[in-house]
Design a protein around this motif. Structure first.
Motif, PDB file in Angstrom:
ATOM      1  N   ASP A   1      -3.188  -0.166   6.251  1.00 50.56           N
ATOM      2  CA  ASP A   1      -4.003  -0.531   5.090  1.00 50.56           C
ATOM      3  C   ASP A   1      -3.484  -1.800   4.422  1.00 50.56           C
ATOM      4  O   ASP A   1      -4.259  -2.627   3.933  1.00 50.56           O
ATOM      5  CB  ASP A   1      -4.028   0.616   4.085  1.00 50.56           C
ATOM      6  CG  ASP A   1      -4.872   1.796   4.559  1.00 50.56           C
ATOM      7  OD1 ASP A   1      -5.505   1.690   5.623  1.00 50.56           O
ATOM      8  OD2 ASP A   1      -4.900   2.827   3.859  1.00 50.56           O
TER       9      ASP A   1
ATOM     10  N   ALA B   1      -6.615   3.678   9.693  1.00 47.75           N
ATOM     11  CA  ALA B   1      -6.871   3.763   8.251  1.00 47.75           C
ATOM     12  C   ALA B   1      -6.103   4.926   7.640  1.00 47.75           C
ATOM     13  O   ALA B   1      -5.903   5.962   8.263  1.00 47.75           O
ATOM     14  CB  ALA B   1      -8.364   3.931   8.000  1.00 47.75           C
ATOM     15  N   HIS B   2      -5.673   4.744   6.392  1.00 43.62           N
ATOM     16  CA  HIS B   2      -4.929   5.741   5.623  1.00 43.62           C
ATOM     17  C   HIS B   2      -3.492   5.898   6.090  1.00 43.62           C
ATOM     18  O   HIS B   2      -2.853   6.912   5.811  1.00 43.62           O
ATOM     19  CB  HIS B   2      -5.654   7.092   5.589  1.00 43.62           C
ATOM     20  CG  HIS B   2      -7.018   7.012   4.980  1.00 43.62           C
ATOM     21  ND1 HIS B   2      -7.228   6.595   3.682  1.00 43.62           N
ATOM     22  CD2 HIS B   2      -8.240   7.282   5.496  1.00 43.62           C
ATOM     23  CE1 HIS B   2      -8.532   6.622   3.432  1.00 43.62           C
ATOM     24  NE2 HIS B   2      -9.148   7.024   4.507  1.00 43.62           N
TER      25      HIS B   2
ATOM     26  N   ASP C   1       0.840  -1.191   0.000  1.00 42.08           N
ATOM     27  CA  ASP C   1       0.000   0.000   0.000  1.00 42.08           C
ATOM     28  C   ASP C   1       0.876   1.243   0.000  1.00 42.08           C
ATOM     29  O   ASP C   1       2.006   1.224   0.507  1.00 42.08           O
ATOM     30  CB  ASP C   1      -0.926   0.022   1.224  1.00 42.08           C
ATOM     31  CG  ASP C   1      -1.962   1.137   1.130  1.00 42.08           C
ATOM     32  OD1 ASP C   1      -2.921   0.971   0.342  1.00 42.08           O
ATOM     33  OD2 ASP C   1      -1.809   2.162   1.813  1.00 42.08           O
TER      34      ASP C   1
END
Length: 237
Positions: free
Chosen positions: A169, A163-164, A12
């Motif tokens: 992720d 998250a992010h 990611d």
């Protein structure tokens, strides 16, 4: 043994924006999990060489100043990313990438920008990708709602910490892939190479249907890129 029970490598990135041809990687993570082997995680913080827009910082929390003072050079970081992924792919480990055409294309353009041989040119047909977004759209076509990683984690009851951030992720995408294999036996009846090929067809079909839908709604110039897992250079954005 089914692909979802073997070794998987999540990949990611977080970036300066959403244009894969012009935006830059700021953080990245490769995490190897499963296969009855301890997890391995590698993280990168990269100075993209350009200012990071406030909107992007609001998502991943990396400021231009932090990237400049703590990040490694983009040329070095991109070369390391490609080398790391190359080693994993050539070892036969599938890459789990949520919305693969984004992250893989972003990395491809970065590699070309810095004179690094792109991943797909190095590994060729050995690249095998599991994309939870593409698979979920195929196995549960008519479910309402968004299909972001956060949404898929909620739907498949997968823990998502932070998250992010690229590391959170990447591991969450692997967990969703495992859940998909667990829930839909037809997926695990395929080899990972067969699944890779199927995903390319599923994504192309989805893109054509969505493009037709948009044009039917009056957006005559709508173009949805159906290429997967990588957008070709000079292709539709």
């Amino acid at each position: 043994m089914s692909w979802h029970l073997g070794r998987l490598a999540g990949f990611d990135t977080e970036s300066t924006g959403v244009d894969v041809d012009t935006d830059r990687i700021v953080t990245a993570c490769i995490v190897e999990v499963g296969g009855n082997t301890p997890p391995l995680t590698a993280n990168w913080l990269i100075n993209p060489g350009v200012d990071i827009p406030e909107a992007a910082t609001a998502v991943h929390k990396i400021t231009t100043e932090k990237a400049k003072t703590e990040g490694q050079s983009a040329e070095e970081g991109i070369a390391e990313l490609v080398a790391g992924l190359t080693q994993i792919v050539l070892a036969g480990t599938p890459l789990v990438i949520m919305n693969a055409p984004y992250d893989l294309t972003l990395l491809d353009r970065e590699a070309r920008r810095y004179g690094v041989q792109p991943l797909t040119e190095v590994v060729g047909d050995e690249l095998l990708v599991v994309d939870p977004r593409v698979i979920d759209k195929q196995v549960d076509k008519f479910r309402r709602g968004k299909r972001t990683l956060t949404d898929l984690c909620a739907h498949y009851q997968v823990k998502l910490d932070g998250a992010h951030s690229a590391d959170a992720d990447a591991i969450a995408a692997c967990r969703v892939a495992w859940r998909l294999g667990q829930r839909y036996p037809a997926l695990t009846e395929m080899s990972v190479r067969e699944l890779h090929k199927a995903q390319a067809a599923w994504h192309a079909e989805w893109a054509a249907d969505f493009q037709a839908h948009l044009r039917g709604k009056g957006q005559a110039d709508a173009v949805i890129d159906g290429s997967w897992p990588l957008r070709p250079v000079g292709g539709a954005s």
